[in-house]
Design a protein around this motif. Structure first.
Motif, PDB file in Angstrom:
ATOM      1  N   VAL A  64       0.649  -1.104   0.094  1.00 35.88           N
ATOM      2  CA  VAL A  64       0.351   0.017  -0.033  1.00 35.88           C
ATOM      3  C   VAL A  64       0.702   1.249  -0.249  1.00 35.88           C
ATOM      4  N   PRO A  65       1.848   1.358   0.916  1.00 35.08           N
ATOM      5  CA  PRO A  65       2.976   2.651   0.576  1.00 35.08           C
ATOM      6  C   PRO A  65       3.193   2.740  -0.704  1.00 35.08           C
ATOM      7  N   SER A  66       3.806   1.510  -1.759  1.00 30.22           N
ATOM      8  CA  SER A  66       4.504   1.520  -2.502  1.00 30.22           C
ATOM      9  C   SER A  66       2.849   2.045  -3.465  1.00 30.22           C
ATOM     10  N   GLN A  67       2.079   1.885  -3.853  1.00 36.40           N
ATOM     11  CA  GLN A  67       1.163   2.136  -4.639  1.00 36.40           C
ATOM     12  C   GLN A  67       0.765   3.484  -4.023  1.00 36.40           C
ATOM     13  N   ILE A  68       0.828   4.041  -3.025  1.00 38.52           N
ATOM     14  CA  ILE A  68       0.107   5.642  -2.861  1.00 38.52           C
ATOM     15  C   ILE A  68       1.442   6.829  -3.049  1.00 38.52           C
ATOM     16  N   ALA A  69       2.451   6.008  -3.408  1.00 40.17           N
ATOM     17  CA  ALA A  69       4.225   6.781  -4.148  1.00 40.17           C
ATOM     18  C   ALA A  69       4.291   7.114  -5.600  1.00 40.17           C
ATOM     19  N   LEU A  70       3.410   6.068  -5.728  1.00 42.72           N
ATOM     20  CA  LEU A  70       4.052   5.586  -7.143  1.00 42.72           C
ATOM     21  C   LEU A  70       2.406   6.396  -7.982  1.00 42.72           C
ATOM     22  N   THR A  71       1.859   6.176  -7.453  1.00 42.61           N
ATOM     23  CA  THR A  71       0.444   6.836  -7.664  1.00 42.61           C
ATOM     24  C   THR A  71       0.616   8.833  -8.231  1.00 42.61           C
ATOM     25  N   LEU A  72       1.074   9.300  -6.634  1.00 41.49           N
ATOM     26  CA  LEU A  72       1.671  10.838  -7.015  1.00 41.49           C
ATOM     27  C   LEU A  72       2.354  10.833  -7.314  1.00 41.49           C
ATOM     28  N   ARG A  73       3.227   9.783  -7.697  1.00 48.04           N
ATOM     29  CA  ARG A  73       4.574  10.418  -8.943  1.00 48.04           C
ATOM     30  C   ARG A  73       4.123  10.070  -9.764  1.00 48.04           C
ATOM     31  N   ALA A  74       3.601   9.028 -11.008  1.00 47.03           N
ATOM     32  CA  ALA A  74       3.438   8.767 -12.258  1.00 47.03           C
ATOM     33  C   ALA A  74       1.735   8.880 -12.629  1.00 47.03           C
ATOM     34  N   VAL A  75       1.186   9.037 -11.131  1.00 46.00           N
ATOM     35  CA  VAL A  75      -0.511   9.835 -12.335  1.00 46.00           C
ATOM     36  C   VAL A  75      -0.330  11.559 -11.791  1.00 46.00           C
ATOM     37  N   GLY A  76       0.283  11.389 -10.517  1.00 50.91           N
ATOM     38  CA  GLY A  76       0.046  12.657  -9.907  1.00 50.91           C
ATOM     39  C   GLY A  76       1.004  13.454 -10.820  1.00 50.91           C
ATOM     40  N   GLY A  77       1.711  13.175 -10.898  1.00 55.28           N
ATOM     41  CA  GLY A  77       3.272  13.792 -11.045  1.00 55.28           C
ATOM     42  C   GLY A  77       3.608  14.781 -10.550  1.00 55.28           C
ATOM     43  N   LEU A  78       3.562  14.483  -9.253  1.00 63.31           N
ATOM     44  CA  LEU A  78       4.136  14.857  -8.029  1.00 63.31           C
ATOM     45  C   LEU A  78       5.633  14.591  -8.071  1.00 63.31           C
ATOM     46  N   THR A  79       7.056  15.104  -7.540  1.00 63.88           N
ATOM     47  CA  THR A  79       7.999  14.851  -7.669  1.00 63.88           C
ATOM     48  C   THR A  79       8.402  13.963  -6.497  1.00 63.88           C
ATOM     49  N   THR A  80       9.431  13.132  -6.367  1.00 66.16           N
ATOM     50  CA  THR A  80       9.803  12.315  -4.971  1.00 66.16           C
ATOM     51  C   THR A  80      10.152  13.255  -3.758  1.00 66.16           C
ATOM     52  N   SER A  81      10.722  14.417  -3.932  1.00 65.00           N
ATOM     53  CA  SER A  81      10.117  15.808  -2.482  1.00 65.00           C
ATOM     54  C   SER A  81       9.302  15.980  -2.253  1.00 65.00           C
ATOM     55  N   GLN A  82       7.937  16.192  -3.779  1.00 66.73           N
ATOM     56  CA  GLN A  82       7.000  16.581  -2.372  1.00 66.73           C
ATOM     57  C   GLN A  82       6.590  16.270  -2.419  1.00 66.73           C
ATOM     58  N   ILE A  83       6.536  14.647  -2.503  1.00 59.40           N
ATOM     59  CA  ILE A  83       6.018  13.043  -2.028  1.00 59.40           C
ATOM     60  C   ILE A  83       6.470  13.240  -0.168  1.00 59.40           C
ATOM     61  N   ALA A  84       8.009  13.055  -0.439  1.00 56.41           N
ATOM     62  CA  ALA A  84       8.874  12.832   0.455  1.00 56.41           C
ATOM     63  C   ALA A  84       8.215  14.078   2.213  1.00 56.41           C
ATOM     64  N   ALA A  85       7.998  15.433   1.719  1.00 52.09           N
ATOM     65  CA  ALA A  85       7.339  15.602   2.099  1.00 52.09           C
ATOM     66  C   ALA A  85       5.752  16.205   3.400  1.00 52.09           C
ATOM     67  N   ALA A  86       5.466  15.224   1.595  1.00 54.21           N
ATOM     68  CA  ALA A  86       4.081  15.626   2.492  1.00 54.21           C
ATOM     69  C   ALA A  86       3.882  13.887   3.105  1.00 54.21           C
ATOM     70  N   PHE A  87       4.511  13.439   3.261  1.00 51.17           N
ATOM     71  CA  PHE A  87       4.695  12.416   4.357  1.00 51.17           C
ATOM     72  C   PHE A  87       5.519  12.609   5.779  1.00 51.17           C
ATOM     73  N   LEU A  88       6.957  13.545   4.877  1.00 50.26           N
ATOM     74  CA  LEU A  88       7.165  13.793   6.235  1.00 50.26           C
ATOM     75  C   LEU A  88       8.634  12.379   6.809  1.00 50.26           C
ATOM     76  N   VAL A  89       8.652  12.161   5.633  1.00 48.10           N
ATOM     77  CA  VAL A  89      10.036  11.613   5.285  1.00 48.10           C
ATOM     78  C   VAL A  89      11.159  11.730   4.487  1.00 48.10           C
TER      79      VAL A  89
END
Length: 412
Positions: free
Chosen positions: A124-149
């Motif tokens: 599930v964490p991988s599904q969320i991260a990959l969805t946000l990056r590949a489908v959402g177009g968010l950068t890795t840094s943006q996703i990391a900041a949103a999830f505080l990791v």
């Protein structure tokens, strides 16, 4: 809207289309997704100054294709694969034409990409991260900041997800059983929204970037599956819930519970859209859990204040929801509704049925709910104790501060 915001919105809209087009043409989802990310970064730097090109999707596809070719050239271990790909298409043509020049250039692969990112082989964490990056177009840094990791942690999570897709040979195609995978897609979008609406940890109650992105992706899903009642129900639920966001915190970040919120701050346009959506969806039949939750949210949003809330209707909807999709959080919410209709003792009896549920053992919300109901029943000492323990277990700083404040108020 500023030029930078317009560019950002356009890039996020085009990201899944470009990844989908390249993956369909070349295969190798991992390489195509990386190439698309590089093209997006180049566009983010150039377009605000040079202007948006006449054919932005073609521009991105062409740049991403060139990135792919450069990658294939630089890695000798992929020489056979490169030769096989290049033999089918003259190199000069491959580099000069945009991927949108294909005969099916207008085909939108976003839905296929969304289903790929939610493949059951991924956690599930991988599904969320990959969805946000590949489908959402968010950068890795943006996703990391949103999830505080840390960004490195999120990069590893995304890399592992892509390697899993590569290693298992998951095809870039719609699954044979769309219904089963659709449930997973809806759940991932729901989880992304919830994390944005009430962050599980950190100094801020909300992470608006995540909830906004979940709404945008659910709109996309709704456009691609206009007749699916649960997709429409999920969008309605998100809109009706997110409408309250402006009133959920004070300027200093303190949490404001639903009963105390200034409903004049709620976003009326989202409420109106959400109510229209769920009103059009429910009569179709085959009512699912997201539609029922949207109907509950609508009942809250339609009330001018807490006293005007139609609690009997909400209780009935929770009872139906518990039959359709039973889980302890639904029971916990039903307990609150039952307390508002039949009195706090009834709600407390329902909460007691959850105290031995292992899924709720460390969940601060059970204790917070029990504290609230005990407070309504006049059991102030017990309520204060529960509030203190709930605060100790909470990982969100605003929630912890609110629960601690409630305990302090009851012991003065």
């Amino acid at each position: 809207m500023t030029d930078d915001r317009r560019v950002d919105d356009l890039l996020r809209e085009l990201a899944p289309q470009v990844v989908g087009t390249l993956t369909r043409r070349y295969g190798q989802f991992d390489a195509c997704e990386d190439a698309t990310q590089e093209a997006l970064l180049k566009a983010a730097l150039r377009w605000p100054e040079d202007g948006i090109p006449d054919h932005p999707r073609g521009w991105l596809s062409t740049v991403a294709s060139r990135v792919l070719i450069d990658e294939f050239r630089s890695d000798r271990s992929r020489r056979r694969r490169e030769d096989a790909m290049l033999s089918a298409t003259p190199q000069s043509e491959l580099l000069s034409r945009p991927a949108d020049a294909d005969s099916d250039a207008d085909r939108d692969d976003s839905l296929t990409l969304l289903f790929l990112c939610c493949h059951p082989a991924l956690s599930v964490p991988s599904q969320i991260a990959l969805t946000l990056r590949a489908v959402g177009g968010l950068t890795t840094s943006q996703i990391a900041a949103a999830f505080l990791v840390p960004e490195a942690t999120m990069a590893q999570r995304i890399s592992r997800a892509k390697q899993t897709i590569k290693a298992t040979g998951i095809a870039f195609a719609m699954p044979q059983s769309v219904d089963d995978r659709l449930r997973a897609v809806l759940r991932i979008l729901y989880l992304i929204f919830n994390e944005g609406y009430t962050a599980t940890s950190g100094d801020d109650l909300t992470a608006p970037q995540l909830s906004d992105e979940a709404i945008r992706l659910t709109r996309l899903l709704g456009r691609l599956l206009p007749d699916d009642g649960e997709a429409s129900g999920l969008l309605a639920l998100m809109l009706l819930t997110d409408a309250r966001r402006p009133a959920r915190t004070l300027p200093d970040g303190r949490l404001v519970p639903l009963a105390e919120q200034d409903r004049g701050l709620w976003t009326r346009s989202k409420i109106e859209e959400g109510i229209a959506l769920i009103s059009a969806t429910l009569p179709r039949g085959d009512v699912g859990p997201y539609q029922l939750q949207a109907a509950i949210a609508a009942a809250h949003d339609e009330a001018v204040d807490m006293d005007a809330t139609d609690w009997p209707q909400i209780l009935g909807l929770y009872e139906l929801l518990e039959k359709v999709a039973p889980n302890p959080m639904v029971t916990l919410n039903r307990a609150v509704a039952a307390a508002m209709v039949h009195g706090p003792s009834v709600g407390l009896d329902l909460v007691a049925t959850l105290e031995s549920d292992n899924r709720m053992a460390q969940n601060h919300r059970l204790l917070a709910t029990r504290a609230h109901l005990r407070e309504l029943a006049g059991e102030l000492t017990s309520a204060a104790s529960d509030y203190r323990e709930a605060a100790r277990r909470a990982t969100s700083l605003p929630e912890r501060r609110y629960l601690s404040a409630r305990a302090a108020d009851l012991t003065r």
